[in-house]
Write a protein that holds these residues in place. Structure first.
Motif, PDB file in Angstrom:
ATOM      1  N   GLY A 338     -12.937 -73.569 -27.873  1.00 38.71           N
ATOM      2  CA  GLY A 338     -13.411 -71.942 -27.007  1.00 38.71           C
ATOM      3  C   GLY A 338     -14.370 -71.190 -26.904  1.00 38.71           C
ATOM      4  N   HIS A 339     -15.390 -72.920 -25.800  1.00 44.03           N
ATOM      5  CA  HIS A 339     -16.700 -72.632 -26.420  1.00 44.03           C
ATOM      6  C   HIS A 339     -16.968 -72.246 -24.455  1.00 44.03           C
ATOM      7  N   VAL A 340     -16.151 -72.083 -23.765  1.00 44.02           N
ATOM      8  CA  VAL A 340     -15.799 -71.770 -21.974  1.00 44.02           C
ATOM      9  C   VAL A 340     -15.705 -70.117 -22.053  1.00 44.02           C
ATOM     10  N   HIS A 341     -16.952 -69.513 -21.529  1.00 44.21           N
ATOM     11  CA  HIS A 341     -15.782 -68.065 -20.564  1.00 44.21           C
ATOM     12  C   HIS A 341     -15.334 -68.204 -19.674  1.00 44.21           C
ATOM     13  N   ARG A 342     -14.604 -67.784 -19.596  1.00 45.66           N
ATOM     14  CA  ARG A 342     -13.825 -67.246 -17.802  1.00 45.66           C
ATOM     15  C   ARG A 342     -13.504 -65.831 -17.820  1.00 45.66           C
ATOM     16  N   ALA A 343     -13.756 -65.342 -16.715  1.00 41.47           N
ATOM     17  CA  ALA A 343     -13.233 -63.843 -16.231  1.00 41.47           C
ATOM     18  C   ALA A 343     -13.298 -64.557 -14.851  1.00 41.47           C
ATOM     19  N   ASP A 344     -12.344 -63.292 -13.801  1.00 41.85           N
ATOM     20  CA  ASP A 344     -11.830 -63.185 -12.880  1.00 41.85           C
ATOM     21  C   ASP A 344     -13.319 -62.624 -11.626  1.00 41.85           C
ATOM     22  N   THR A 345     -14.350 -61.818 -12.144  1.00 43.56           N
ATOM     23  CA  THR A 345     -15.277 -60.930 -11.929  1.00 43.56           C
ATOM     24  C   THR A 345     -17.106 -61.435 -12.407  1.00 43.56           C
ATOM     25  N   LEU A 346     -17.602 -61.632 -11.773  1.00 42.17           N
ATOM     26  CA  LEU A 346     -19.029 -62.089 -12.797  1.00 42.17           C
ATOM     27  C   LEU A 346     -18.962 -61.071 -13.392  1.00 42.17           C
ATOM     28  N   ASP A 347     -19.240 -60.085 -12.908  1.00 43.23           N
ATOM     29  CA  ASP A 347     -19.080 -58.631 -13.891  1.00 43.23           C
ATOM     30  C   ASP A 347     -18.820 -59.084 -14.987  1.00 43.23           C
ATOM     31  N   GLU A 348     -17.665 -59.380 -14.970  1.00 43.30           N
ATOM     32  CA  GLU A 348     -16.559 -58.961 -16.723  1.00 43.30           C
ATOM     33  C   GLU A 348     -17.377 -60.252 -17.204  1.00 43.30           C
ATOM     34  N   LEU A 349     -17.654 -61.517 -16.447  1.00 42.00           N
ATOM     35  CA  LEU A 349     -17.985 -62.525 -17.259  1.00 42.00           C
ATOM     36  C   LEU A 349     -19.548 -62.578 -17.634  1.00 42.00           C
ATOM     37  N   ALA A 350     -20.028 -61.316 -18.098  1.00 35.76           N
ATOM     38  CA  ALA A 350     -21.300 -61.218 -18.162  1.00 35.76           C
ATOM     39  C   ALA A 350     -20.969 -61.061 -19.192  1.00 35.76           C
ATOM     40  N   THR A 351     -20.374 -59.713 -19.035  1.00 38.18           N
ATOM     41  CA  THR A 351     -19.965 -58.559 -20.363  1.00 38.18           C
ATOM     42  C   THR A 351     -19.833 -59.962 -21.591  1.00 38.18           C
ATOM     43  N   GLN A 352     -18.482 -60.493 -20.711  1.00 38.20           N
ATOM     44  CA  GLN A 352     -17.776 -60.872 -21.957  1.00 38.20           C
ATOM     45  C   GLN A 352     -18.922 -62.213 -22.931  1.00 38.20           C
ATOM     46  N   ALA A 353     -19.772 -63.458 -22.245  1.00 36.02           N
ATOM     47  CA  ALA A 353     -20.777 -63.684 -22.652  1.00 36.02           C
ATOM     48  C   ALA A 353     -22.096 -63.221 -23.452  1.00 36.02           C
ATOM     49  N   GLY A 354     -22.375 -62.040 -23.037  1.00 33.15           N
ATOM     50  CA  GLY A 354     -23.270 -61.438 -23.674  1.00 33.15           C
ATOM     51  C   GLY A 354     -24.625 -61.691 -22.487  1.00 33.15           C
ATOM     52  N   ILE A 355     -24.514 -61.487 -21.235  1.00 27.31           N
ATOM     53  CA  ILE A 355     -25.291 -61.992 -20.300  1.00 27.31           C
ATOM     54  C   ILE A 355     -25.962 -60.041 -19.321  1.00 27.31           C
ATOM     55  N   ASP A 356     -27.060 -59.987 -18.851  1.00 28.74           N
ATOM     56  CA  ASP A 356     -27.132 -58.717 -18.261  1.00 28.74           C
ATOM     57  C   ASP A 356     -26.165 -58.508 -17.677  1.00 28.74           C
ATOM     58  N   PRO A 357     -24.730 -57.865 -17.113  1.00 31.49           N
ATOM     59  CA  PRO A 357     -24.122 -58.207 -15.843  1.00 31.49           C
ATOM     60  C   PRO A 357     -24.731 -58.167 -14.501  1.00 31.49           C
ATOM     61  N   ALA A 358     -25.825 -56.816 -14.578  1.00 34.76           N
ATOM     62  CA  ALA A 358     -26.100 -56.671 -12.667  1.00 34.76           C
ATOM     63  C   ALA A 358     -27.081 -57.653 -12.139  1.00 34.76           C
ATOM     64  N   THR A 359     -27.752 -58.596 -13.771  1.00 33.29           N
ATOM     65  CA  THR A 359     -29.131 -59.457 -12.789  1.00 33.29           C
ATOM     66  C   THR A 359     -27.988 -60.633 -12.703  1.00 33.29           C
ATOM     67  N   LEU A 360     -27.102 -60.970 -13.710  1.00 39.76           N
ATOM     68  CA  LEU A 360     -26.293 -62.225 -12.872  1.00 39.76           C
ATOM     69  C   LEU A 360     -25.342 -61.235 -11.953  1.00 39.76           C
ATOM     70  N   THR A 361     -25.239 -60.955 -11.351  1.00 39.39           N
ATOM     71  CA  THR A 361     -24.591 -60.711 -10.362  1.00 39.39           C
ATOM     72  C   THR A 361     -25.564 -60.809  -8.880  1.00 39.39           C
ATOM     73  N   ASP A 362     -26.735 -60.290  -8.927  1.00 42.22           N
ATOM     74  CA  ASP A 362     -27.881 -60.465  -8.457  1.00 42.22           C
ATOM     75  C   ASP A 362     -28.272 -61.860  -8.173  1.00 42.22           C
ATOM     76  N   THR A 363     -28.524 -62.902  -8.850  1.00 42.14           N
ATOM     77  CA  THR A 363     -28.544 -64.586  -9.371  1.00 42.14           C
ATOM     78  C   THR A 363     -28.013 -64.871  -9.047  1.00 42.14           C
ATOM     79  N   VAL A 364     -26.647 -64.375  -8.269  1.00 41.30           N
ATOM     80  CA  VAL A 364     -25.949 -65.120  -7.947  1.00 41.30           C
ATOM     81  C   VAL A 364     -25.926 -65.031  -6.461  1.00 41.30           C
ATOM     82  N   SER A 365     -25.791 -64.163  -6.078  1.00 42.22           N
ATOM     83  CA  SER A 365     -25.999 -63.496  -4.481  1.00 42.22           C
ATOM     84  C   SER A 365     -26.948 -64.328  -3.937  1.00 42.22           C
ATOM     85  N   ARG A 366     -27.807 -63.981  -5.150  1.00 40.64           N
ATOM     86  CA  ARG A 366     -29.630 -64.763  -4.507  1.00 40.64           C
ATOM     87  C   ARG A 366     -29.461 -65.811  -4.537  1.00 40.64           C
ATOM     88  N   TYR A 367     -28.811 -66.655  -5.057  1.00 39.51           N
ATOM     89  CA  TYR A 367     -28.676 -68.568  -5.467  1.00 39.51           C
ATOM     90  C   TYR A 367     -27.273 -68.532  -3.846  1.00 39.51           C
TER      91      TYR A 367
END
Ligand SMILES: Cc1cc2nc3c(=O)[nH]c(=O)nc-3n(C[C@H](O)[C@H](O)[C@H](O)COP(=O)(O)OP(=O)(O)OC[C@H]3O[C@@H](n4cnc5c(N)ncnc54)[C@H](O)[C@@H]3O)c2cc1C
Length: 479
Positions: A338-367
């Motif tokens: 139970g140590h890995v979060h899983r979601a269908d979108t980056l937005d949901e993943l970020a919310t689940q894991a406690g990461i800022d959603p908008a910044t994560l989506t932007d970070t992945v897109s830049r990467y």
């Protein structure tokens, strides 16, 4: 006391004071370094006593991922891996920022192939070859480490060696010429003296479990998760330091990035999905380091992030590379825990894991944009691991987040030794009769460790020390 223990006085060769049991060699610590030295020396015909302060053999070695770094092996040849001793040396020096003691690296490279063959001759099976931290070619050879240690223990006993569990060496004894002549040991029966005619070999591991030594040498590491063998409190370091031994690499202690904050003692959890294609972000959703760097540097970098926490972010392509039961790559077991979060979108993943959603989506897109070559990468990353492996976009759902901290598995610094494993004092002079090997030593890694070189170093120097002692002593029971 464990059933594996015997009365020290039973099997010794009397000489000198009849009240003090005497051996040719006393090895302190039963990890890979101590077991290899003790077994090799016993096979050379020396009377060897192996002391272990805890109730079982193995130390950090038994907790490890079981990866040994060797080059020129059968397994590399079968996988058509191009590698060489020269490339290995260049990697060691680069990771070590050229602070390594070159003589120790050259000793490793000169003896590593024979050590690999010796391990195989002692029943060790290498079941995987992979690339990992700091390597320019796949040269991490995976073993079932507990079987390796059990096999060496059996070989040691078969060769006539004696082991004492729950016996803690506390002091080195020396004669008036300064030569080390034995150890003082504490056990449930009280304090004993033991004579070592040809030498004492300290294989006591590092000090990842000593808050006192960490506070002195690496206070910033107190925020990492303390780990490693329970007995690894720096005893050997202190015993030799007390007698004037030199110290090396003490400012280079670093944890390894990639362990869940709830990592327990039973399952030794460490994931390097970043070498398989993941990125690492902080709670704010921002990347903060080139993920292809060695995992000790990543371990240092994460300590300065909010909560000293990072998240390995990856997609289904990386998830598919998981290898159940293989340390560093086992996403399956981490999901079971139970140590890995899983979601269908980056937005949901970020919310689940406690990461800022908008910044994560932007970070992945830049990467992803940098991966296509449309823009340079923000952190200068150009490969999966140390210049090897093509970057892949993070674009195939489901998406995963593994929260991780730095795990202080090991310390990789300590006593100065020469190429025979003899301990050197602060002026570089040999302390007669005293050897050190494995994680208690400094100088080999320099600034940073690369995967497989600590188990490798323990085994290589175990044999080197045994050979040196055997060549320079005339034990009464030698053939
Ligand atoms: C989770 C984890 C994963 C790792 N994975 C890898 C890997 O895959 N590859 C790799 O190369 N390295 C790895 N490492 C690092 C590596 O395992 C250690 O650096 C290495 O095993 C150290 O071996 P050693 O024999 O020097 O010490 P240890 O294996 O720690 O053994 C030292 C022993 O000495 C005993 N001892 C201490 N003081 C005394 C005393 N006073 N008297 C008697 N006994 C004493 C201890 O109890 C212990 O049993 C990992 C470490 C950890 C914790």
């Amino acid at each position: 006391m464990s059933s594996a223990s015997h009365d020290i006085r039973d099997r010794t060769v009397p000489r000198g004071d009849p009240d003090i049991p005497a051996y040719d060699l006393v090895v302190v610590g039963s990890g890979i370094a101590g077991l290899t030295a003790a077994t090799s020396a016993a096979e050379f015909g020396l009377a060897v006593l192996l002391l272990e302060k805890t109730e079982r053999i193995g130390g950090s070695s038994a907790m490890s991922g079981g990866w040994f770094a060797f080059t020129g092996t059968d397994e590399q040849a079968e996988a058509a891996i191009a590698d060489s001793a020269e490339l290995f040396l260049a990697d060691l020096l680069e990771a070590g920022q050229h602070r390594n003691d070159r003589a120790l690296l050259e000793t490793y490279l000169r003896h590593q192939h024979k050590t690999y063959r010796w391990l195989k001759a002692h029943g060790v099976v290498f079941d995987e070859v992979e690339i990992s931290s700091g390597q320019s070619a796949p040269r991490s050879h995976h073993t079932a480490i507990k079987d390796v240690l059990a096999g060496l223990h059996a070989a040691f006993t078969a060769a006539g060696g004696h082991i004492q569990l729950e016996h803690r060496a506390t002091h080195l004894r020396r004669d008036c010429s300064g030569r080390i002549t034995g150890v003082t040991v504490e056990s449930a029966d009280g304090q004993h003296q033991i004579t070592a005619r040809a030498g004492v070999a300290l294989a006591t591991g590092g000090f990842s479990r000593s808050t006192e030594l960490l506070s002195t040498f690496a206070p910033e590491q107190l925020t990492a998760i303390p780990y490693g063998g329970k007995g690894n409190t720096g005893d050997g370091l202190r015993m030799a330091w007390r007698l004037g031994a030199g110290l090396a690499d003490m400012s280079c202690v670093s944890g390894t990035f990639g362990s869940h904050p709830d990592t327990g003692e039973d399952f030794h959890e460490l994931l390097t999905a970043y070498y398989m294609g993941a990125i690492i972000v902080n709670k704010l959703g921002r990347r903060f380091v080139d993920e292809s760097r060695d995992y000790k540097s990543l371990g240092r970098a994460v300590l300065t992030q909010p909560g000293a926490l990072g998240f390995e972010i990856f997609d289904a392509k990386v998830r598919a590379q998981s290898r159940r039961g293989v340390a560093l790559k086992d996403i399956d077991t981490l999901e079971d825990l139970g140590h890995v979060h899983r979601a269908d979108t980056l937005d949901e993943l970020a919310t689940q894991a406690g990461i800022d959603p908008a910044t994560l989506t932007d970070t992945v897109s830049r990467y992803n944009c940098a991966v296509t070559g449309a823009a340079p990468d923000d952190l200068g990353r150009t490969s999966l691991c140390h210049g090897v492996g093509q970057l892949q976009p993070i674009d195939t759902p489901p998406y995963f987040a593994y929260p991780a901290k730095s795990l202080l598995t090991s310390t990789y610094c300590g006593l100065t030794i020469n190429a025979h494993g003899q301990v050197l004092d602060i002026d570089g002079e040999v302390i007669d009769g005293l050897y050190a090997l494995g994680e208690v030593t400094g100088g080999f890694h320099g600034a940073s460790y690369i995967t497989g070189t600590s188990l490798g170093k323990g085994a290589v120097f175990g044999r080197v020390v045994a050979q040196h002692i055997a060549a320079h002593s005339r034990p009464p029971n030698s053939p």
